[in-house]
Design an enzyme around this catalytic site. Sequence first.
Site, PDB file in Angstrom:
ATOM      1  N   SER A 277     -52.724-145.096   3.511  1.00 21.72           N
ATOM      2  CA  SER A 277     -53.210-144.773   2.169  1.00 21.72           C
ATOM      3  C   SER A 277     -54.637-145.296   1.963  1.00 21.72           C
ATOM      4  O   SER A 277     -55.134-146.086   2.761  1.00 21.72           O
ATOM      5  CB  SER A 277     -52.280-145.400   1.117  1.00 21.72           C
TER       6      SER A 277
ATOM      7  N   ASP B 235     -45.640-143.330   9.941  1.00 20.85           N
ATOM      8  CA  ASP B 235     -44.911-144.046   8.889  1.00 20.85           C
ATOM      9  C   ASP B 235     -43.496-143.468   8.822  1.00 20.85           C
ATOM     10  O   ASP B 235     -43.116-142.817   7.863  1.00 20.85           O
ATOM     11  CB  ASP B 235     -45.627-143.887   7.548  1.00 20.85           C
TER      12      ASP B 235
ATOM     13  N   GLY C 254     -47.233-143.149  -0.412  1.00 24.45           N
ATOM     14  CA  GLY C 254     -47.507-141.721  -0.364  1.00 24.45           C
ATOM     15  C   GLY C 254     -48.093-141.151  -1.639  1.00 24.45           C
ATOM     16  O   GLY C 254     -48.469-139.980  -1.689  1.00 24.45           O
TER      17      GLY C 254
ATOM     18  N   SER D 266     -48.387-155.675   1.929  1.00 30.05           N
ATOM     19  CA  SER D 266     -49.161-155.295   3.112  1.00 30.05           C
ATOM     20  C   SER D 266     -50.460-154.646   2.658  1.00 30.05           C
ATOM     21  O   SER D 266     -50.609-154.238   1.513  1.00 30.05           O
ATOM     22  CB  SER D 266     -48.377-154.295   3.962  1.00 30.05           C
ATOM     23  N   ARG D 267     -51.376-154.570   3.588  1.00 25.29           N
ATOM     24  CA  ARG D 267     -52.567-153.769   3.329  1.00 25.29           C
ATOM     25  C   ARG D 267     -52.217-152.310   3.597  1.00 25.29           C
ATOM     26  O   ARG D 267     -51.160-151.995   4.133  1.00 25.29           O
ATOM     27  CB  ARG D 267     -53.724-154.243   4.213  1.00 25.29           C
ATOM     28  N   ALA D 268     -53.138-151.415   3.230  1.00 28.37           N
ATOM     29  CA  ALA D 268     -52.891-149.988   3.381  1.00 28.37           C
ATOM     30  C   ALA D 268     -52.601-149.638   4.832  1.00 28.37           C
ATOM     31  O   ALA D 268     -53.241-150.157   5.745  1.00 28.37           O
ATOM     32  CB  ALA D 268     -54.107-149.205   2.894  1.00 28.37           C
ATOM     33  N   ILE D 269     -51.620-148.766   5.058  1.00 26.12           N
ATOM     34  CA  ILE D 269     -51.327-148.254   6.399  1.00 26.12           C
ATOM     35  C   ILE D 269     -51.996-146.887   6.545  1.00 26.12           C
ATOM     36  O   ILE D 269     -52.927-146.711   7.319  1.00 26.12           O
ATOM     37  CB  ILE D 269     -49.804-148.143   6.633  1.00 26.12           C
TER      38      ILE D 269
END
Length: 511
Positions: free
Chosen positions: A208, A265, A177, A203-206
């Site tokens: 963001s 999220d 965030g 992880s890759r960006a969700i």
Amino acid sequence: MSNDTLQLRRIAIDTYHENVAYLHRECGLYRAEGFQALSKIQVNVNGSKVLAVLNVVDDTAIVQPNELGLSEQAFAQLNATEGSLVTVDHAEPSTSMDAVRRKINGERLDQEDFTSITNDIVAARYSKMEMAAFLVATGQNNLDRDEMLYLTRAMLQSGDRMDWHEALVADKHCIGGIPGNRTSMLVVPIVAAHGMLIPKTSSRAITSPAGTADTMEMLAEVNLTPAQLHNIVRQERGCLAWGGTAKLAPVDDMLISVERPLGIDSQGQMVASILSKKLAAGSTHLIIDIPVGPTAKVRQMRQALALRKLFEFVADRLNIHLEVMITDGRQPVGRGIGPMLEARDVMQVLQNDPDAPADLRQKSLHLAGRIIEFDPDVRGGQGYAIARDILESGRALAKMNALIQAQGARSIDFHPSALCQEITADSEGVVIAIDNFQMAKIARLAGAPMMKKAGVDLLKKLGNSVKKGDVLYRIYAEFPADFKFAQQLAAHNNGYGIGNEEQMLTSPITF
């Protein structure tokens, strides 16, 4: 070829974590079995099977009436050669969807329910629509702390689990965030240079503009096989890799593929996602970073304290030592927002560049220092000084360079995308607020993280004095359409508040 068999055809379409099959509308089997578009089918060949969502095709250039096409992911899972004879059946309905429907109605689920759901998701029995229903149900009606524990345990059991055969395996994770918050890429080389084991899988960006894996990919290969991961960690005491190839809690990656386009999220999913991945990666000691600020995921201190209790409750029952650091989330960390710009900031800090972002440096040192204090040979309160010495001596940079070489170095080019728009202050005063959400949204519309060199570069931060016309930040984009969308959003709301110093919200957080 018999009437109940079809020839297998590989369809070069990446359907990203969803198995898709293609049948021609004139296929005799399609007509005879009464298959319907978007229904689930089971494809069988030589004892192997795969479940897939059916798409119906009218173009013989895609599949002929005597063929069955499979998307890239489904074809790889079936592990058969193109042209093989396959049979197709209706897939058995997923019984765990009953539990999802009960959750939609507000009922509480037990361990068996969550295990059944995650097993079905991993087995590709859920379409993306059904996964979305599960995510919305658990997000909308929330999960109590026991349900979070059940979901975490079920996600952990959905894949492999690493065992490093060491008593202390460290890691850190931020709940997200806050744009530009690339502390992991500094914490890992500092802690690894100290000698502690810190295998960082991200992880890759969700939602963001960049994740750690997206940013590290600017410098080195992040798609590592489990064998490569083990060798690098054994050799260098750490890594900065994408977790998707290691099959660690794979249901998490499948759910993320749905969360990303929906922008979901939720708190329960977040706790389960983070802890299942860390436990699967073999972590024994974990720092959780919870930023608090008016435009952060967590807006108030009481919410942060409640979230800390949830993390501690689940972690305690799953035998991982966890500490929470509540940090300042009033504004982006560093200057760059987007993979390339954030990688530039990281390297400036590692190189002890006088122009390096001071806030990124300080936060990373405090996080690294807390992890170093997990070391039984380090006294409490000494971690920060040790971390600072490792950074200032150049040992952290040397370790990062070693990690980059071990993972597979990439040619580094820190020149941003060609399209550039400067956003200026419309009044004189002091920067009293920066909207994290708005800045992230502008960077995403500009193309980040898919376009690595796109994003936002901040020139002014909280407390900085500005005159009318001063440049607050620059927007970089690769394509005119992305550039236009980002410009329009910034023109509507540039994300900055200008006022007098007394109006600036002071942080409740002190290190």
